[in-house]
Design an enzyme around this catalytic site. Sequence first.
Site, PDB file in Angstrom:
ATOM      1  N   HIS A  62      12.671  -2.591   2.426  1.00 51.61           N
ATOM      2  CA  HIS A  62      12.091  -1.403   2.904  1.00 51.61           C
ATOM      3  C   HIS A  62      13.019  -0.317   2.487  1.00 51.61           C
ATOM      4  CE1 HIS A  62       9.056  -3.164   5.232  1.00 51.61           C
ATOM      5  NE2 HIS A  62       9.970  -3.832   5.783  1.00 51.61           N
TER       6      HIS A  62
ATOM      7  N   ARG B  21       5.808  12.535  -3.181  1.00 52.08           N
ATOM      8  CA  ARG B  21       5.626  13.215  -1.809  1.00 52.08           C
ATOM      9  C   ARG B  21       6.858  12.306  -0.793  1.00 52.08           C
ATOM     10  NH1 ARG B  21       0.207  12.371  -0.042  1.00 52.08           N
ATOM     11  NH2 ARG B  21      -0.313  11.851  -2.106  1.00 52.08           N
TER      12      ARG B  21
ATOM     13  N   TYR C 134      11.861   8.548   1.256  1.00 51.22           N
ATOM     14  CA  TYR C 134      11.389   7.517   0.285  1.00 51.22           C
ATOM     15  C   TYR C 134      12.431   7.832  -1.180  1.00 51.22           C
ATOM     16  CZ  TYR C 134       7.987   5.813   3.265  1.00 51.22           C
ATOM     17  OH  TYR C 134       7.254   5.730   4.558  1.00 51.22           O
TER      18      TYR C 134
ATOM     19  N   ASN D 224       7.989  -5.674  -0.636  1.00 50.89           N
ATOM     20  CA  ASN D 224       8.055  -4.439   0.238  1.00 50.89           C
ATOM     21  C   ASN D 224       6.611  -4.354   0.626  1.00 50.89           C
ATOM     22  OD1 ASN D 224       7.725  -2.047   1.463  1.00 50.89           O
ATOM     23  ND2 ASN D 224       9.233  -0.928  -0.062  1.00 50.89           N
TER      24      ASN D 224
ATOM     25  N   ALA E 289       2.971  -0.764   4.931  1.00 45.17           N
ATOM     26  CA  ALA E 289       2.667  -0.885   6.563  1.00 45.17           C
ATOM     27  C   ALA E 289       2.156  -2.248   6.814  1.00 45.17           C
ATOM     28  CB  ALA E 289       1.562   0.195   6.493  1.00 45.17           C
TER      29      ALA E 289
ATOM     30  N   PRO F 283       0.735  -1.239   0.088  1.00 51.70           N
ATOM     31  CA  PRO F 283       0.028   0.098  -0.033  1.00 51.70           C
ATOM     32  C   PRO F 283       0.704   1.279   0.217  1.00 51.70           C
ATOM     33  CG  PRO F 283       0.034  -1.065   2.352  1.00 51.70           C
ATOM     34  CD  PRO F 283       0.518  -2.252   1.256  1.00 51.70           C
ATOM     35  N   ASN F 284       0.414   2.126  -0.814  1.00 54.60           N
ATOM     36  CA  ASN F 284       0.752   3.516  -0.905  1.00 54.60           C
ATOM     37  C   ASN F 284       2.299   3.743  -1.627  1.00 54.60           C
ATOM     38  OD1 ASN F 284      -1.316   4.823   0.566  1.00 54.60           O
ATOM     39  ND2 ASN F 284      -0.536   3.829   2.466  1.00 54.60           N
TER      40      ASN F 284
ATOM     41  N   GLU G  66      12.278  -9.650   2.434  1.00 59.23           N
ATOM     42  CA  GLU G  66      11.561  -8.498   2.886  1.00 59.23           C
ATOM     43  C   GLU G  66      12.424  -7.179   2.608  1.00 59.23           C
ATOM     44  OE1 GLU G  66      10.357  -8.601   6.873  1.00 59.23           O
ATOM     45  OE2 GLU G  66      10.084  -6.061   6.998  1.00 59.23           O
TER      46      GLU G  66
ATOM     47  N   ARG H 183      13.011   4.639  12.545  1.00 61.80           N
ATOM     48  CA  ARG H 183      11.912   5.466  12.535  1.00 61.80           C
ATOM     49  C   ARG H 183      10.908   5.368  13.771  1.00 61.80           C
ATOM     50  NH1 ARG H 183       9.225   4.810   6.524  1.00 61.80           N
ATOM     51  NH2 ARG H 183       8.038   6.797   7.455  1.00 61.80           N
TER      52      ARG H 183
HETATM   53  O1  CA2 Z   1      10.466   2.021   3.885  1.00 65.65           O
HETATM   54  C1  CA2 Z   1       9.538   1.185   3.297  1.00 65.65           C
HETATM   55  O2  CA2 Z   1       9.864   0.903   2.243  1.00 65.65           O
HETATM   56  C2  CA2 Z   1       8.158   0.972   3.849  1.00 65.65           C
HETATM   57  O3  CA2 Z   1       7.670  -0.043   3.543  1.00 65.65           O
HETATM   58  C3  CA2 Z   1       7.214   2.157   3.075  1.00 65.65           C
HETATM   59  C4  CA2 Z   1       5.876   2.207   3.916  1.00 65.65           C
HETATM   60  C5  CA2 Z   1       5.990   2.297   5.505  1.00 65.65           C
HETATM   61  O4  CA2 Z   1       4.768   2.018   6.007  1.00 65.65           O
HETATM   62  C6  CA2 Z   1       6.909   1.296   5.827  1.00 65.65           C
HETATM   63  O5  CA2 Z   1       7.084   1.397   7.295  1.00 65.65           O
HETATM   64  C7  CA2 Z   1       8.146   1.217   5.264  1.00 65.65           C
HETATM   65  C8  CA2 Z   1       5.108   3.153   3.297  1.00 65.65           C
HETATM   66  C9  CA2 Z   1       5.114   3.637   2.031  1.00 65.65           C
HETATM   67  C10 CA2 Z   1       4.375   4.754   1.632  1.00 65.65           C
HETATM   68  O6  CA2 Z   1       5.202   5.419   0.789  1.00 65.65           O
HETATM   69  C11 CA2 Z   1       4.785   6.538   0.357  1.00 65.65           C
HETATM   70  C12 CA2 Z   1       5.551   7.305  -0.591  1.00 65.65           C
HETATM   71  C13 CA2 Z   1       5.468   8.566  -1.019  1.00 65.65           C
HETATM   72  C14 CA2 Z   1       4.543   9.491  -0.400  1.00 65.65           C
HETATM   73  C15 CA2 Z   1       3.574   8.823   0.752  1.00 65.65           C
HETATM   74  C16 CA2 Z   1       4.041   7.513   0.882  1.00 65.65           C
END
Ligand code: CA2
Length: 145
Positions: A100, A18, A23, A74, A77, A10-11, A98, A107
Site C-alpha cells: 500500500h 487527485r 498517495y 496493491n 480497497a 481499483p482506482n 501486499e 487511516r
Molecule cells: O494506500 C494504498 O495503496 C491503498 O491500497 C489505496 C486504495 C485504498 O482503498 C487502500 O485502503 C489503500 C485506494 C486507491 C485509490 O487511489 C486514488 C488515487 C488518487 C485519487 C483517488 C484515488
Amino acid sequence: MRTVFVINGPNLNLLGTREPGVYGSLTLADIGRRLKTKAETLGIALEFRQSNHEGDLVDWIQEAGQAGAGVVLNAGAYTHTSIALRDAIAGSGAVTVEVHISNVHAREPFRHRSMIAPVCAGVICGFGAAGYELALDGLAGLAEK
Ligand code: CA2
C-alpha cells in the site's frame, strides 16, 4: 523467480490526478517505469497491470501462479473486503507481497483489516510509491533463499 506480476486494483489508475497528500504525485505509469528500471537491475521481467475489476485481479494472480511468477499486489480497497483475492493467492501458490502506498493503519479503521495479509509472504505500507520497489527487493530476496 524470473518474472514478477505487479497487480494494481481499483482506482489506482487515478494516481497522480487527485489526493497527492495521501498517495503522492506520481502516476501509475510513472511507478511502472521506475519499477521496470529496477527490475532490470535484478534480472526480473515485469508484468505491470491495473484493473478496477476484482475478477481480472483473480485471473492475473492465477496466471502468475501458473507461470511460477511472484506477485506484488496493491489490491486497493479490495484488500479490505475480498475473500476471492485471498483464495486466489492461497490457491495459486504465487508468492505474493501486499503493498500500500499510504499507511493504512494510520487511516480509517476499515482500512486496518486486510483479508489478504495472512496468505501473503509480507506486507509493506506507508512508504509511498517506493513501497513497490521495497516489495520487489523482498520478493527477490525470498527467491534467493
Ligand atoms: O494506500 C494504498 O495503496 C491503498 O491500497 C489505496 C486504495 C485504498 O482503498 C487502500 O485502503 C489503500 C485506494 C486507491 C485509490 O487511489 C486514488 C488515487 C488518487 C485519487 C483517488 C484515488
